[in-house]
Scaffold this active site. Sequence first.
Site, mmCIF file in Angstrom:
data_model
loop_
_atom_site.group_PDB
_atom_site.id
_atom_site.type_symbol
_atom_site.label_atom_id
_atom_site.label_comp_id
_atom_site.label_asym_id
_atom_site.label_seq_id
_atom_site.Cartn_x
_atom_site.Cartn_y
_atom_site.Cartn_z
ATOM 1 N N HIS A 286 11.521 -9.793 -8.121
ATOM 2 C CA HIS A 286 10.376 -9.620 -9.152
ATOM 3 C C HIS A 286 9.816 -11.078 -9.281
ATOM 4 O O HIS A 286 8.408 -11.549 -9.118
ATOM 5 C CB HIS A 286 10.752 -9.338 -10.436
ATOM 6 C CG HIS A 286 9.861 -9.234 -11.515
ATOM 7 N ND1 HIS A 286 9.197 -8.031 -11.702
ATOM 8 C CD2 HIS A 286 9.549 -10.334 -12.405
ATOM 9 C CE1 HIS A 286 8.292 -8.477 -12.780
ATOM 10 N NE2 HIS A 286 8.383 -9.667 -13.256
ATOM 11 N N GLU A 287 10.693 -12.008 -9.718
ATOM 12 C CA GLU A 287 10.244 -13.558 -9.940
ATOM 13 C C GLU A 287 9.774 -13.923 -8.311
ATOM 14 O O GLU A 287 8.804 -14.703 -8.601
ATOM 15 C CB GLU A 287 11.283 -14.165 -10.548
ATOM 16 C CG GLU A 287 11.889 -13.942 -11.571
ATOM 17 C CD GLU A 287 11.045 -13.591 -12.635
ATOM 18 O OE1 GLU A 287 9.995 -14.416 -13.029
ATOM 19 O OE2 GLU A 287 11.140 -12.756 -13.679
ATOM 20 N N HIS A 290 6.234 -13.369 -8.409
ATOM 21 C CA HIS A 290 5.378 -13.995 -9.433
ATOM 22 C C HIS A 290 4.931 -15.334 -8.436
ATOM 23 O O HIS A 290 4.010 -15.911 -8.275
ATOM 24 C CB HIS A 290 6.023 -14.552 -10.469
ATOM 25 C CG HIS A 290 5.912 -13.633 -11.576
ATOM 26 N ND1 HIS A 290 4.816 -12.872 -12.055
ATOM 27 C CD2 HIS A 290 7.037 -12.660 -12.176
ATOM 28 C CE1 HIS A 290 5.005 -11.997 -12.993
ATOM 29 N NE2 HIS A 290 6.434 -11.774 -13.239
ATOM 30 N N GLU A 316 1.833 -9.669 -13.212
ATOM 31 C CA GLU A 316 2.711 -8.741 -13.419
ATOM 32 C C GLU A 316 2.383 -7.510 -12.223
ATOM 33 O O GLU A 316 3.552 -6.897 -11.751
ATOM 34 C CB GLU A 316 2.866 -7.747 -14.622
ATOM 35 C CG GLU A 316 3.497 -8.450 -15.849
ATOM 36 C CD GLU A 316 5.065 -8.859 -15.539
ATOM 37 O OE1 GLU A 316 5.657 -7.870 -15.034
ATOM 38 O OE2 GLU A 316 5.243 -10.047 -15.400
#
Length: 520
Positions: A286-287, A290, A316
């Site tokens: 997830h990170e 980003h 997101e």
Amino acid sequence: MNSETKKNLDFVQAVLKEAEMYAHASRLLTYDQETICPEKGMEEQGEITAFLQNQVFKLQKQPKFEEAMLYIYEHRDELEEFDRVCAEQLYRDYAKTRNITTEKQLEFSRIMNKAFVDWSAARKASDFSMFADSLKKVRDANIEMIKLRDPKDMEDLNGKKNAPSLDPDNKYYVMGQLIGDYERGITIEELDECFEHCKERLVPLLKKIMSSKKKIRTDFMHKEVTEEQQRRMTDYLISVIGYDLTRGAYSTSEHPFTDWMGKNDIRITTHYYPTDFAASMYSIIHEGGHALFEMLQPEENYDHFIEGGKTLGMHESVSRMYENRLGRSKSFIKLIYPKTCEIFPEAMEGVSEEEFYEAINVVEPSLIRTESDEFTYTFHIIIRYEIEKEIISGDIDIADIPRRWREKYEEYLGVSPKTDREGVLQDVHWASGFGYFPTYSMGNMYNAMYYNRMKNEIDIDKAVESGDFATINNWMKENVFKKADRLSPAEWIKDITGRDFTADDFLDYLEEKYSGLYEL
Ligand SMILES: [Zn+2]
């Protein structure tokens, strides 16, 4: 461009460059505080951070800067595109805060800082009443902040949309403005319609999933593993998705996050739980998503100071694309299954690839948003959004929030928290204001839309299965990342997909995936 415009633009850029140096240093300190700063060093470091942030504020509040900024904004038609976007971004911030004095600003930040401290203590004691007073002040500060804005300015900034909530006398005006601060251009009416539609389709589907005969084993997911094993997995996963370690670094923190320092320094964190190895795997993906968004944006964005133009919903959409859409797909599981067995031999002993895929996607209505599965996640957001609207419009008192929270969880997910810690106190967000949560859901809906275009142009499953993330990242760079800083969310999604925003692609995806998984 006339010479006066040029002169003003040069001055604005010189100030922004100076401000960026303070901001860069302050971000480094924040990252340090969240990762390795010793407990007793925190206070001193907090003071330095506040000093640096104040320098940024002062630089941008000096009358000479405001004059120059207004000049280039008025003459924005003469500017080249990146500079025009910069002038518009600066003007938006200015219009929102022009009636807020430095003292008022300080008062607001004190309220938020105190709220954070009270929230931490209340969460520890699992006692909402310790947070209630501060939360009330945050609500009032949010309302005051919006009411200080000139409605005419806001009308200009929001465009001339014909939505009742954009009328300052409407009950949802304040909430609508707060939402718009995070996801520019979206109205309460659009969000209401979107979430009602989600409920219509997801509530019956969840009932079917819950009564399905399909049994998914998850026992092995909670076997004990070491931190060393999880670190090896992190190294493997960031290299798979193409996170560039020459332009980034990772560390651990209580709550995983991404911090952008500068164009060649984008850092991420994860958290290792001894009996939940999948948690750190999916937070690093997830990170990492980003981070890729920041790493692969056009160089010009930095040179023209517009790299902060992306909305949270856009961000997101990307992190959730890597985490869920790609990361929880059959092809990704196929890719990482051998390595997962090699790194966690005890946990994965006797677990087939299919069992691993199912466990990674199991649907379990639960109380904690950040640990929820991809399917029930939307309900966690809807619950928060509905309660936020009631808080800001004055429909419920602060003291009623825990009761409302329990009712909504029971209604949508059939579970109810026994304590405030696993209920209303789980998220930190409201300590700094309202309106943030919907962006998480918007992200899922954006990526479902652009995934559908991407799959017409590249064989996504083949690329993922063979670990060819370069193909995917390149497509994302060209189509999703490139104009994100320059467009509003509605323009951006239309630019990528040729279509207006809709939740349907996301709902279709959930329906298809989970009908298959639960043999409905
Ligand atoms: Zn995120």
